[in-house]
Design a protein around this motif. Structure first.
Motif, PDB file in Angstrom:
ATOM      1  N   ASP A  81      21.567  33.241  42.772  1.00  8.33           N
ATOM      2  CA  ASP A  81      22.524  32.454  41.998  1.00  8.33           C
ATOM      3  C   ASP A  81      22.961  33.268  40.787  1.00  8.33           C
ATOM      4  OD1 ASP A  81      23.969  30.622  40.564  1.00  8.33           O
ATOM      5  OD2 ASP A  81      22.296  29.255  40.185  1.00  8.33           O
ATOM      6  N   ASP A  82      24.248  33.509  40.649  1.00 10.34           N
ATOM      7  CA  ASP A  82      24.743  34.334  39.550  1.00 10.34           C
ATOM      8  C   ASP A  82      24.338  33.779  38.191  1.00 10.34           C
ATOM      9  OD1 ASP A  82      25.912  36.082  41.317  1.00 10.34           O
ATOM     10  OD2 ASP A  82      27.873  35.083  41.277  1.00 10.34           O
ATOM     11  N   GLU A  83      24.276  32.460  38.083  1.00  6.64           N
ATOM     12  CA  GLU A  83      23.923  31.847  36.802  1.00  6.64           C
ATOM     13  C   GLU A  83      22.416  31.772  36.594  1.00  6.64           C
ATOM     14  OE1 GLU A  83      25.761  28.065  36.492  1.00  6.64           O
ATOM     15  OE2 GLU A  83      27.816  28.848  36.612  1.00  6.64           O
ATOM     16  N   LYS A  84      21.656  31.977  37.684  1.00 11.38           N
ATOM     17  CA  LYS A  84      20.188  31.872  37.618  1.00 11.38           C
ATOM     18  C   LYS A  84      19.748  30.598  36.886  1.00 11.38           C
ATOM     19  CE  LYS A  84      18.748  36.690  38.124  1.00 11.38           C
ATOM     20  NZ  LYS A  84      20.019  37.240  38.520  1.00 11.38           N
ATOM     21  N   LYS A  85      20.302  29.494  37.308  1.00 12.99           N
ATOM     22  CA  LYS A  85      20.015  28.211  36.679  1.00 12.99           C
ATOM     23  C   LYS A  85      18.641  27.711  37.082  1.00 12.99           C
ATOM     24  CE  LYS A  85      21.830  23.513  36.172  1.00 12.99           C
ATOM     25  NZ  LYS A  85      22.907  22.571  36.589  1.00 12.99           N
ATOM     26  N   SER A  86      17.843  27.307  36.109  1.00 13.38           N
ATOM     27  CA  SER A  86      16.513  26.770  36.372  1.00 13.38           C
ATOM     28  C   SER A  86      16.625  25.318  36.821  1.00 13.38           C
ATOM     29  CB  SER A  86      15.642  26.845  35.121  1.00 13.38           C
ATOM     30  OG  SER A  86      15.449  28.181  34.715  1.00 13.38           O
ATOM     31  N   ILE A  87      15.948  24.969  37.906  1.00 12.46           N
ATOM     32  CA  ILE A  87      15.943  23.601  38.419  1.00 12.46           C
ATOM     33  C   ILE A  87      14.551  23.022  38.220  1.00 12.46           C
ATOM     34  CG2 ILE A  87      16.235  22.147  40.453  1.00 12.46           C
ATOM     35  CD1 ILE A  87      18.118  24.278  41.553  1.00 12.46           C
ATOM     36  N   ARG A  88      14.486  21.901  37.509  1.00  9.31           N
ATOM     37  CA  ARG A  88      13.188  21.263  37.258  1.00  9.31           C
ATOM     38  C   ARG A  88      12.821  20.389  38.444  1.00  9.31           C
ATOM     39  NH1 ARG A  88      11.292  16.958  32.950  1.00  9.31           N
ATOM     40  NH2 ARG A  88      13.486  16.430  32.894  1.00  9.31           N
ATOM     41  N   LEU A  89      11.614  20.576  38.980  1.00 12.44           N
ATOM     42  CA  LEU A  89      11.188  19.864  40.178  1.00 12.44           C
ATOM     43  C   LEU A  89      10.256  18.706  39.887  1.00 12.44           C
ATOM     44  CD1 LEU A  89      10.478  22.910  42.535  1.00 12.44           C
ATOM     45  CD2 LEU A  89      12.583  21.571  42.348  1.00 12.44           C
TER      46      LEU A  89
ATOM     47  N   THR B 135      -1.624  16.264  37.668  1.00 17.51           N
ATOM     48  CA  THR B 135      -2.486  15.170  37.265  1.00 17.51           C
ATOM     49  C   THR B 135      -1.708  14.228  36.371  1.00 17.51           C
ATOM     50  OG1 THR B 135      -4.604  14.582  36.255  1.00 17.51           O
ATOM     51  CG2 THR B 135      -3.370  16.348  35.213  1.00 17.51           C
ATOM     52  N   THR B 136      -2.209  13.000  36.263  1.00 20.30           N
ATOM     53  CA  THR B 136      -1.626  11.995  35.379  1.00 20.30           C
ATOM     54  C   THR B 136      -2.713  11.464  34.469  1.00 20.30           C
ATOM     55  OG1 THR B 136      -0.054  11.343  37.101  1.00 20.30           O
ATOM     56  CG2 THR B 136      -0.364   9.820  35.273  1.00 20.30           C
ATOM     57  N   GLY B 137      -2.460  11.499  33.164  1.00 17.79           N
ATOM     58  CA  GLY B 137      -3.446  10.995  32.222  1.00 17.79           C
ATOM     59  C   GLY B 137      -4.749  11.763  32.294  1.00 17.79           C
ATOM     60  N   ASN B 138      -5.858  11.037  32.392  1.00 18.70           N
ATOM     61  CA  ASN B 138      -7.178  11.667  32.445  1.00 18.70           C
ATOM     62  C   ASN B 138      -7.716  11.811  33.867  1.00 18.70           C
ATOM     63  OD1 ASN B 138      -7.400  11.887  29.607  1.00 18.70           O
ATOM     64  ND2 ASN B 138      -8.044   9.741  29.449  1.00 18.70           N
ATOM     65  N   ARG B 139      -6.872  11.603  34.850  1.00 18.78           N
ATOM     66  CA  ARG B 139      -7.308  11.721  36.243  1.00 18.78           C
ATOM     67  C   ARG B 139      -7.539  13.188  36.607  1.00 18.78           C
ATOM     68  NH1 ARG B 139      -3.039   7.602  39.268  1.00 18.78           N
ATOM     69  NH2 ARG B 139      -3.714   5.684  38.210  1.00 18.78           N
ATOM     70  N   PRO B 140      -8.428  13.443  37.567  1.00 25.80           N
ATOM     71  CA  PRO B 140      -8.643  14.825  38.015  1.00 25.80           C
ATOM     72  C   PRO B 140      -7.376  15.402  38.648  1.00 25.80           C
ATOM     73  CG  PRO B 140     -10.416  13.376  38.768  1.00 25.80           C
ATOM     74  CD  PRO B 140      -9.339  12.488  38.231  1.00 25.80           C
ATOM     75  N   ARG B 141      -7.225  16.708  38.566  1.00 26.29           N
ATOM     76  CA  ARG B 141      -6.103  17.367  39.210  1.00 26.29           C
ATOM     77  C   ARG B 141      -6.225  17.262  40.726  1.00 26.29           C
ATOM     78  NH1 ARG B 141      -6.430  22.900  35.626  1.00 26.29           N
ATOM     79  NH2 ARG B 141      -5.179  22.218  33.840  1.00 26.29           N
ATOM     80  N   ASP B 142      -5.091  17.158  41.390  1.00 32.88           N
ATOM     81  CA  ASP B 142      -5.055  17.190  42.842  1.00 32.88           C
ATOM     82  C   ASP B 142      -3.834  17.975  43.275  1.00 32.88           C
ATOM     83  OD1 ASP B 142      -5.859  16.799  45.439  1.00 32.88           O
ATOM     84  OD2 ASP B 142      -6.116  14.626  45.215  1.00 32.88           O
ATOM     85  N   LEU B 143      -3.741  18.276  44.565  1.00 33.01           N
ATOM     86  CA  LEU B 143      -2.665  19.117  45.077  1.00 33.01           C
ATOM     87  C   LEU B 143      -1.470  18.278  45.520  1.00 33.01           C
ATOM     88  CD1 LEU B 143      -4.671  21.733  47.161  1.00 33.01           C
ATOM     89  CD2 LEU B 143      -4.054  21.785  44.740  1.00 33.01           C
ATOM     90  N   ALA B 144      -0.317  18.905  45.491  1.00 38.71           N
ATOM     91  CA  ALA B 144       0.921  18.268  45.920  1.00 38.71           C
ATOM     92  C   ALA B 144       1.824  19.319  46.534  1.00 38.71           C
ATOM     93  CB  ALA B 144       1.610  17.579  44.746  1.00 38.71           C
ATOM     94  N   VAL B 145       2.839  18.868  47.268  1.00 35.43           N
ATOM     95  CA  VAL B 145       3.763  19.788  47.919  1.00 35.43           C
ATOM     96  C   VAL B 145       5.175  19.212  47.860  1.00 35.43           C
ATOM     97  CG1 VAL B 145       3.345  18.769  50.204  1.00 35.43           C
ATOM     98  CG2 VAL B 145       4.222  21.115  50.027  1.00 35.43           C
ATOM     99  N   ILE B 146       6.150  20.108  47.756  1.00 31.86           N
ATOM    100  CA  ILE B 146       7.565  19.736  47.789  1.00 31.86           C
ATOM    101  C   ILE B 146       8.234  20.500  48.917  1.00 31.86           C
ATOM    102  CG2 ILE B 146       9.772  19.863  46.561  1.00 31.86           C
ATOM    103  CD1 ILE B 146       8.267  19.560  43.961  1.00 31.86           C
ATOM    104  N   ASP B 147       8.999  19.787  49.747  1.00 32.89           N
ATOM    105  CA  ASP B 147       9.819  20.417  50.773  1.00 32.89           C
ATOM    106  C   ASP B 147      11.159  20.753  50.129  1.00 32.89           C
ATOM    107  OD1 ASP B 147      11.363  21.197  52.905  1.00 32.89           O
ATOM    108  OD2 ASP B 147      10.691  19.590  54.248  1.00 32.89           O
ATOM    109  N   LEU B 148      11.349  22.025  49.808  1.00 28.89           N
ATOM    110  CA  LEU B 148      12.550  22.436  49.086  1.00 28.89           C
ATOM    111  C   LEU B 148      13.810  22.333  49.935  1.00 28.89           C
ATOM    112  CD1 LEU B 148      11.070  25.589  47.309  1.00 28.89           C
ATOM    113  CD2 LEU B 148      11.402  23.302  46.344  1.00 28.89           C
ATOM    114  N   ALA B 149      13.644  22.219  51.257  1.00 29.04           N
ATOM    115  CA  ALA B 149      14.804  22.130  52.148  1.00 29.04           C
ATOM    116  C   ALA B 149      15.301  20.696  52.305  1.00 29.04           C
ATOM    117  CB  ALA B 149      14.468  22.710  53.520  1.00 29.04           C
ATOM    118  N   LYS B 150      14.521  19.726  51.816  1.00 31.72           N
ATOM    119  CA  LYS B 150      14.913  18.326  51.958  1.00 31.72           C
ATOM    120  C   LYS B 150      15.235  17.711  50.606  1.00 31.72           C
ATOM    121  CE  LYS B 150      12.741  17.406  56.432  1.00 31.72           C
ATOM    122  NZ  LYS B 150      11.803  16.546  57.191  1.00 31.72           N
ATOM    123  N   ASN B 151      14.659  16.567  50.335  1.00 34.45           N
ATOM    124  CA  ASN B 151      15.042  15.825  49.134  1.00 34.45           C
ATOM    125  C   ASN B 151      14.265  16.225  47.894  1.00 34.45           C
ATOM    126  OD1 ASN B 151      12.539  14.741  49.690  1.00 34.45           O
ATOM    127  ND2 ASN B 151      13.362  12.841  50.563  1.00 34.45           N
ATOM    128  N   GLY B 152      13.270  17.076  48.034  1.00 38.30           N
ATOM    129  CA  GLY B 152      12.532  17.529  46.864  1.00 38.30           C
ATOM    130  C   GLY B 152      11.505  16.552  46.354  1.00 38.30           C
TER     131      GLY B 152
END
Length: 325
Positions: free
Chosen positions: A61-69, A93-110
């Motif tokens: 991308d010529d503008e190299k725009k950062s997209i927040r996910l 993580t949210t609040g004081n909860r333990p960290r956990d894993l997550a995934v985003i499909d960049l080809a779909k709705n994000g």
């Protein structure tokens, strides 16, 4: 924390390219990850959230725009791409909860989809064959161990354990060898393993029955955040007094011999060098055990010599591990 910028430069002396600024600004950026084809860069940024959000940039991308996910509801970190660049894995993580894993499909709705691992999970790394998701967890030990989530059948297995502090797993291209940072020796002699002690780069064969971690960098310097590319291992180290990127060949500091006897002879010759370097000598004897684990007699000799060096360095717990061979 002070503002940081992200740059991309070639670590291969055979590849000539000018350093490329990926993103700048007054916020703190960290944990950059680049897709296998070099097109996308993901990173953590505190620009809109002091806890950190995941961003991605398309370098074409010529503008190299950062997209927040991700948004302000979560604290996010440790992104990594799948080999085809379609999926982005990270911890949150949210609040004081333990960290956990997550995934985003960049080809779909994000949309962010959770990955249930049965406990806390962070700093993940996906194997090039997309079948093994390595991560750090404190579920078995507060110091942190490395586990592997099988993306095909959703099973989980632990690959490191004990009191050592294990961090930052990264896969080699064979999808079997796993590199990581380990703090396993009390180098400041305060009777406690902590981030004040030296970390080394280790590797483990995840398809091996024994799964023994072997160090590949010396104990007298801090080495962390490994990355395997081509036939070299890249890592951060303070060996020149300030943290910079360094690299070594896959076989690292010790030449690989064709027989166990020759490998032991290489170690003995390194031990006899003047001036004597106990840290490189340690690597040499450990290399014998790593390459020829089925030669019990030679491994016993190498383990005994390594244990003696640990003993001389007043690293008694590590010495006991050496005598175990």
């Amino acid at each position: 924390e002070k503002p940081t910028n992200l740059w991309l430069a070639s670590a291969d002396p055979d590849v000539i390219m000018l350093p490329e600024k990926i993103v700048d600004g007054v916020s703190v950026k960290s944990s950059p990850a680049i897709s296998a084809d070099g097109r996308y860069v993901a990173y953590v940024d505190t620009n809109n959230d002091v806890k950190g959000d995941i961003y991605v940039i398309d370098r074409e991308d010529d503008e190299k725009k950062s997209i927040r996910l991700t948004d302000r509801d979560t604290e996010d970190g440790g992104p990594c791409f799948s080999s085809d660049g379609r999926f982005l894995y990270f911890h949150q993580t949210t609040g004081n909860r333990p960290r956990d894993l997550a995934v985003i499909d960049l080809a779909k709705n994000g949309n962010v989809l959770p990955i249930r691992t049965g406990g806390d999970a962070m700093f993940c790394s996906l194997s090039p064959d997309n079948l093994k998701l390595a991560f750090v967890s404190t579920r078995a030990d507060v110091s942190g161990d490395i586990f592997i989530f099988n993306t095909s059948n959703q099973t989980i297995r632990q690959v490191t354990g004990g009191p050592a502090i294990d961090m930052f797993p990264q896969w080699a291209q064979d999808s079997n060898t796993l590199y990581f940072s380990r703090i396993g020796s009390d180098t400041n002699h305060d009777q406690v393993l902590s981030t004040e002690d030296h970390s080394v780069i280790c590797r483990i064969q995840t398809d091996s029955g024994k799964m023994i971690p072997y160090p590949v960098t010396p104990l007298n310097q801090v080495s962390y955040k490994p990355f395997a590319a081509g036939k070299r291992i890249y890592f951060l180290s303070n060996q020149a007094g300030v943290s910079n990127c360094w690299s070594v060949p896959e076989q690292c500091y010790i030449h690989t011999a064709i027989s166990s006897a020759e490998q032991l002879l290489i170690a003995d010759k390194i031990a006899d060098r003047i001036p004597y370097d106990p840290y490189k000598t340690l690597l040499a004897y450990v290399r014998v055990i790593e390459i020829f684990p089925d030669d019990a007699a030679v491994c016993a000799k190498a383990g005994y010599e390594a244990a003696g060096i640990f003993h001389d360095l007043n690293l008694m717990t590590s010495a006991l591990g050496g005598y175990g061979f």
